[in-house]
Design a protein around this motif. Sequence first.
Motif, mmCIF file in Angstrom:
data_model
loop_
_atom_site.group_PDB
_atom_site.id
_atom_site.type_symbol
_atom_site.label_atom_id
_atom_site.label_comp_id
_atom_site.label_asym_id
_atom_site.label_seq_id
_atom_site.Cartn_x
_atom_site.Cartn_y
_atom_site.Cartn_z
ATOM 1 N N ASN A 133 0.835 -1.201 0.000
ATOM 2 C CA ASN A 133 0.000 0.000 0.000
ATOM 3 C C ASN A 133 0.870 1.251 0.000
ATOM 4 O OD1 ASN A 133 -2.433 -1.641 0.536
ATOM 5 N ND2 ASN A 133 -1.489 -1.903 2.548
ATOM 6 N N PRO A 134 1.182 1.763 -1.195
ATOM 7 C CA PRO A 134 2.102 2.911 -1.265
ATOM 8 C C PRO A 134 1.618 4.111 -0.457
ATOM 9 C CG PRO A 134 1.609 2.058 -3.457
ATOM 10 C CD PRO A 134 0.721 1.327 -2.515
ATOM 11 N N GLU A 135 0.312 4.217 -0.204
ATOM 12 C CA GLU A 135 -0.174 5.382 0.546
ATOM 13 C C GLU A 135 0.296 5.332 2.005
ATOM 14 O OE1 GLU A 135 -1.957 3.194 -1.036
ATOM 15 O OE2 GLU A 135 -3.425 2.246 0.298
ATOM 16 N N VAL A 136 0.691 4.142 2.476
ATOM 17 C CA VAL A 136 1.226 4.044 3.836
ATOM 18 C C VAL A 136 2.540 4.812 3.931
ATOM 19 C CG1 VAL A 136 2.172 2.459 5.555
ATOM 20 C CG2 VAL A 136 0.078 1.870 4.332
ATOM 21 N N ALA A 137 3.373 4.647 2.907
ATOM 22 C CA ALA A 137 4.641 5.368 2.898
ATOM 23 C C ALA A 137 4.397 6.876 2.865
ATOM 24 C CB ALA A 137 5.486 4.938 1.708
ATOM 25 N N ASP A 138 3.306 7.276 2.227
ATOM 26 C CA ASP A 138 2.978 8.701 2.167
ATOM 27 C C ASP A 138 2.782 9.305 3.553
ATOM 28 O OD1 ASP A 138 3.166 9.368 -0.414
ATOM 29 O OD2 ASP A 138 1.042 9.044 -0.906
ATOM 30 N N VAL A 139 2.170 8.529 4.442
ATOM 31 C CA VAL A 139 1.968 9.016 5.806
ATOM 32 C C VAL A 139 3.318 9.364 6.423
ATOM 33 C CG1 VAL A 139 1.260 8.360 8.142
ATOM 34 C CG2 VAL A 139 -0.190 7.785 6.181
ATOM 35 N N PHE A 140 4.331 8.501 6.179
ATOM 36 C CA PHE A 140 5.629 8.748 6.796
ATOM 37 C C PHE A 140 6.383 9.871 6.094
ATOM 38 C CE2 PHE A 140 4.276 4.587 8.134
ATOM 39 C CZ PHE A 140 4.308 4.794 9.495
ATOM 40 N N ARG A 141 6.119 10.045 4.804
ATOM 41 C CA ARG A 141 6.686 11.204 4.121
ATOM 42 C C ARG A 141 6.115 12.478 4.718
ATOM 43 N NH1 ARG A 141 5.817 8.102 -0.541
ATOM 44 N NH2 ARG A 141 7.752 7.018 -0.953
ATOM 45 N N LYS A 142 4.806 12.450 4.974
ATOM 46 C CA LYS A 142 4.171 13.640 5.551
ATOM 47 C C LYS A 142 4.672 13.871 6.971
ATOM 48 C CE LYS A 142 0.039 13.637 2.705
ATOM 49 N NZ LYS A 142 -1.283 13.000 2.550
ATOM 50 N N ARG A 143 4.878 12.785 7.677
ATOM 51 C CA ARG A 143 5.408 12.924 9.032
ATOM 52 C C ARG A 143 6.762 13.632 9.009
ATOM 53 N NH1 ARG A 143 5.050 9.721 14.306
ATOM 54 N NH2 ARG A 143 6.740 10.713 15.404
ATOM 55 N N ALA A 144 7.628 13.215 8.099
ATOM 56 C CA ALA A 144 8.947 13.844 7.974
ATOM 57 C C ALA A 144 8.782 15.326 7.658
ATOM 58 C CB ALA A 144 9.771 13.147 6.903
ATOM 59 N N LYS A 145 7.827 15.622 6.806
ATOM 60 C CA LYS A 145 7.589 17.006 6.415
ATOM 61 C C LYS A 145 7.110 17.823 7.614
ATOM 62 C CE LYS A 145 6.332 18.240 1.946
ATOM 63 N NZ LYS A 145 5.408 18.058 0.831
ATOM 64 N N VAL A 146 6.231 17.246 8.407
ATOM 65 C CA VAL A 146 5.710 17.949 9.583
ATOM 66 C C VAL A 146 6.851 18.271 10.550
ATOM 67 C CG1 VAL A 146 4.323 17.643 11.675
ATOM 68 C CG2 VAL A 146 3.353 17.065 9.453
ATOM 69 N N VAL A 147 7.689 17.269 10.837
ATOM 70 C CA VAL A 147 8.781 17.495 11.778
ATOM 71 C C VAL A 147 9.725 18.565 11.238
ATOM 72 C CG1 VAL A 147 10.769 16.436 12.898
ATOM 73 C CG2 VAL A 147 8.621 15.176 12.742
ATOM 74 N N SER A 148 10.003 18.469 9.954
ATOM 75 C CA SER A 148 10.910 19.432 9.342
ATOM 76 C C SER A 148 10.308 20.847 9.373
ATOM 77 C CB SER A 148 11.195 18.963 7.915
ATOM 78 O OG SER A 148 11.740 19.976 7.162
ATOM 79 N N GLU A 149 9.004 20.926 9.157
ATOM 80 C CA GLU A 149 8.325 22.223 9.164
ATOM 81 C C GLU A 149 8.308 22.828 10.573
ATOM 82 O OE1 GLU A 149 7.519 23.415 6.272
ATOM 83 O OE2 GLU A 149 6.807 25.314 7.112
#
Lengths: 599, 580
Positions: B224-240
Amino acid sequence: MDGEGTNKISKTAQKKELKAKHKEEERLRKAEEKALQAAASCAQPKGKNAAVDDEEMDPTQYHENRLKYIASIENAYPHKFHVTMTDREYLEKFGGLENGEHKEDITVSLAGRILRKRSSGTKLLFYDLHVTPGGWKVQVMADARISELDESEFSRFHSSVKRGDLVGISGFPGKTKRGELSIFPRSFTVLSHCLHMLPRPKPERGVPENANLEIAGGWVPGTPRNLETYTLYQETRYRQRYLDLIMTSEVRQVFKTRSKVVKYIRKFLDDLDFMEVETPMMNMIAGGAAARPFVTYHNDLNMKLVMRVAPELYLKQLVVGGLDRVYEIGKQFRNEGIDLTHSPEFTTCEFYMAYADYNDLMTMTEEILSGVVKEITGGYKVMYHSNGLDKEPIAIDFTPPFRRIDMVEELNKMANLNINPKDLSSVEVNTYLKEACKKFEIQCSPPETTARLLDKLVGHFLEVTCVNPAFIINHPEIMSPLAKWHRSKPGLTERFELFINKHEVCNAYTELNDPVVQRQRFADQLKDRQSGDDEAMALDETFCTALDYGLPPTGGWGLGVDRLCMLLTDSQNIKEVLLFPAMKPQDDQPPTGPKTAGA
Amino acid sequence: MDAVRLWSLSSQPLKQLIRTTTTRLVVRCCSSSSTTTGGLAPKAGGRSRRLSASTSTSDKDAVRAIRLNKVQELRSKGLEPYGYSWDRTHSANQLQHVYKHLENGEETKPEEDGVSIAGRIVARRAFGKLAFLTLRDDSGTIQLYCEKERLSDDQFDQLKGLVDIGDIVGATGSIKRTEKGELSVYVSSFAILTKSLLPLPDKYHGLTDVDKRYRQRYVDMIANPEVADVFRKRAKVVSEIRKTVESFGFIEVETPVLQGAAGGAEARPFVTYHNSLGRDLYLRIATELHLKRMLVGGFEKVYEIGRIFRNEGISTRHNPEFTTIEMYEAYSDYESMMNMAEEIVTQCALAVHGKLTLDYQGVEIHLERPWRRESMHNLVKEATGITFNEFGNDLQGAKEVTLKNLGADLDYKYKSSIEACSSIGHLLNEVFEIVVEPKLVQPTFVLDYPIEISPLAKPHRRHAGLTERFELFICGRELANAFSELTDPMDQRGRLEEQVRQHNEKRSAAISEMDGAEDKREENDESYEVTLDDDFLTALEYGMPPASGMGLGIDRLVMLLTNSASIRDVIAFPVLKIQQ
């Protein structure tokens, strides 16, 4: 590195030496402090300087007096103070005033801690205000004629202001006739009280005690530090870091440097499209490195957990899952002794990069390390007290490319040995290495596995030559259970370790991604474990199953962040770069029994 | 580094890229690898496809055996099934973007416009002299168009016979859009970079087992590639978050995880033992007390993003280890932290969604500033009509009014917790949690908490009995907790001592209650020890500037911004019960 035995001996010797040194330091310091205090009270006639009188008081009495005073006043701890300017802005804006010029129509508000108080009678007082850590200090010239308070209020109030208090000042800028930029307060509020007698600061190197608006502390990263000029004892500095930070601007710079190092690495990786992730710090199995873990227990789940010793196996699972470039900067935990380069918790950066190999990573290592040194110091050379504080510091040169040392080849050459990497698992090789160690008087504590013997030899012959950054490359398979076999050198792996100042700073390899071989390597580790090497790695079946699904060719890299920070801040002890280092419990009594001479 | 540089280039002469494909002919040098046994015939492409749809253990073992044979066969041909590296010119997504103008049936010239990519094969269809493979990498997917004539020697047969779904391959070639409009890499050469041994789960049936999704997150991400998306967004949130607070001049620091006393919150800590120090250590339950020491030391704006550990039950909202940001700013008060909370959450929402209106589990959330700010007293009054100020110290009277007001059909659990309240402040908070909290769907700052439940917050400058504290609620969940920090060391000592006293009271009560039922003792909530952090109090005595501080739960923020129902969806490897 010496053999394990000599290592141990030298460590205890070192400890003894250190202890003795501390005692001597302490004695000298106390004598010195007494002398200083005596000088101060002689130099200034009694009654003239209340601040000095206070500081001759017994600390308990002083503390009690302060508590009494606090209890006697209203709203001793105000909620907020509005600061209008930083010290830097203040200097930039008003540094150009003429001597004696006052800007009475301007009002500014500054806040900070008072580290020095001098009085010129009851109506005129001078304070040194330290605004930001490692920043500037601003002279405060409190003049009863300018203050909102009347004269008697003024003198009563200022006699209650103590060195160490945090104050907020609103007033106008100006320069004294002698040319010192100052702030002339109309209102002066104590924001928080210092209830203990603050240690008297020693004048910092490069900063004359009466210098005004000088950069506090001349130290910049990459230059040597002189811990002997610090006000506090080493033990106090580590246990009460906040005091250390108050008293010594260099220390504040050290931790700012640390923050910059981490920021640089993060930016470097982010710019290459790496993704920062977080993997568990509590696991069922401590994998990814050979080390003794901390054990804890989850009550609700009724489950034993161990603290991670490395994030490696989880990060590789994420690469299996399709995240091609991941990194994690975080704490690792190893239940081991504390010494100059080891702390039970420490910070690493690990990254994993699909489709890259160890050659790519060596280039990246050079870029990251030389880059961070350049960014922080402006050049590639770092001055470091490599041979002790009493010897001259040496220059460590981070100019890329770094030297590359082929481990077995170079070891054979330097020690005149004939180790054949193809056949390291045999008993003959083990015997051969044991004899070699004996010949060079290198001690290896049991179990004398081939991997451990080799490690000792490498420590003795190769690591000691690595003062400037150098890669030791192509480790034997038996020393590297998670690294991929070398594509052209049988028996070896595609691995490197980066050594700087004789210490390992990075460890990286082309990742082993053949699940069959990985299971075999774990099985070999188990053999070492059975022969008594409790640091051999445990099998993690979850990880092996992940490999069954396919890990792309991947380069993996680990960096000891604390050790890198040590090099940039001329720190010989890892505790210098940890804000709140792990310490022995304070109530621990020194071992009883007769004191041995010299201890 | 070559790989790094090539990544960002849009085109690259193909010749240099062939290097890695030709060096793949490496003979294995390690004898330990040849442990697999021969036996099954490797010609089982069709069969393995059937098997890859099923995941039962015996089928898995069969697939594994077949694929191990393929590993052998590759090696016997001098091909290494576990490659060393691969230089890519593009990611799949980049190709889709760069060549979007290509017309159906159009092809780029291979000698001018060669590309090189790598990724996992997630689908394949093979016909006589033609095969279509779908390759997926970190960025997306692209089709590999494989024609027998275009490939050299026996590569096409290898492709058909030895490549399975799940394998990681590298391919080079030109770009062609098929007649049907599918952008493809027209493959001229390829290499198996990693031979996968286990079949991927079927996208539709494979990972319905929720527990397995968390246990084998990597399989979840492949399926489920959308699962990886959650972690990409997580990285983005922390970085932001980092970017936002650093733009205000905050400095990131690291404080210890292992501590002699666990303070800064009320929670059961994890205990461990340090062998060489010979002492128990606790895992931190908050970063607060050490970050405040930094303020004493002269740092004016500090923050730490890090892991916190609490030895408590697991749920859709709780994991024993979770991530927070705590931040402290000298000379400011809780008003300034409210602005900071608004700034952080809106910046993160914009970074992830590009807008401030978002959907969370079917509810539309509006993050446009400013957010509602209302005192706890007023919110409770609004919801129940009770004015808690009027009770004075009449706790019993207050309880009676409360119980009457909330009605007879109130859950027994709530009734007894109301009865158990030891002060008006506790009671107010209890009513707030029962009645108000679940209704705070849109972002709301709840202000001015009772002093009894806020041991580290400064007394309110105007209202006796209250503190300058707020919690931020979104979707009925607490997201942040902040206060004007208590700086008075005497007051602080008194409050912490009271906290310890109360805890010990509860603890001894609980223990005596437990005496009958021995085996339940371990599960009791209060059976851990709380000690006073004397060193923290000493630090305060040296003077901490007026300051405000805030803690914000990053996992919960990520849940909100990724529309995830459970905390386990935003933690890559959540703690789970031991598998049966």
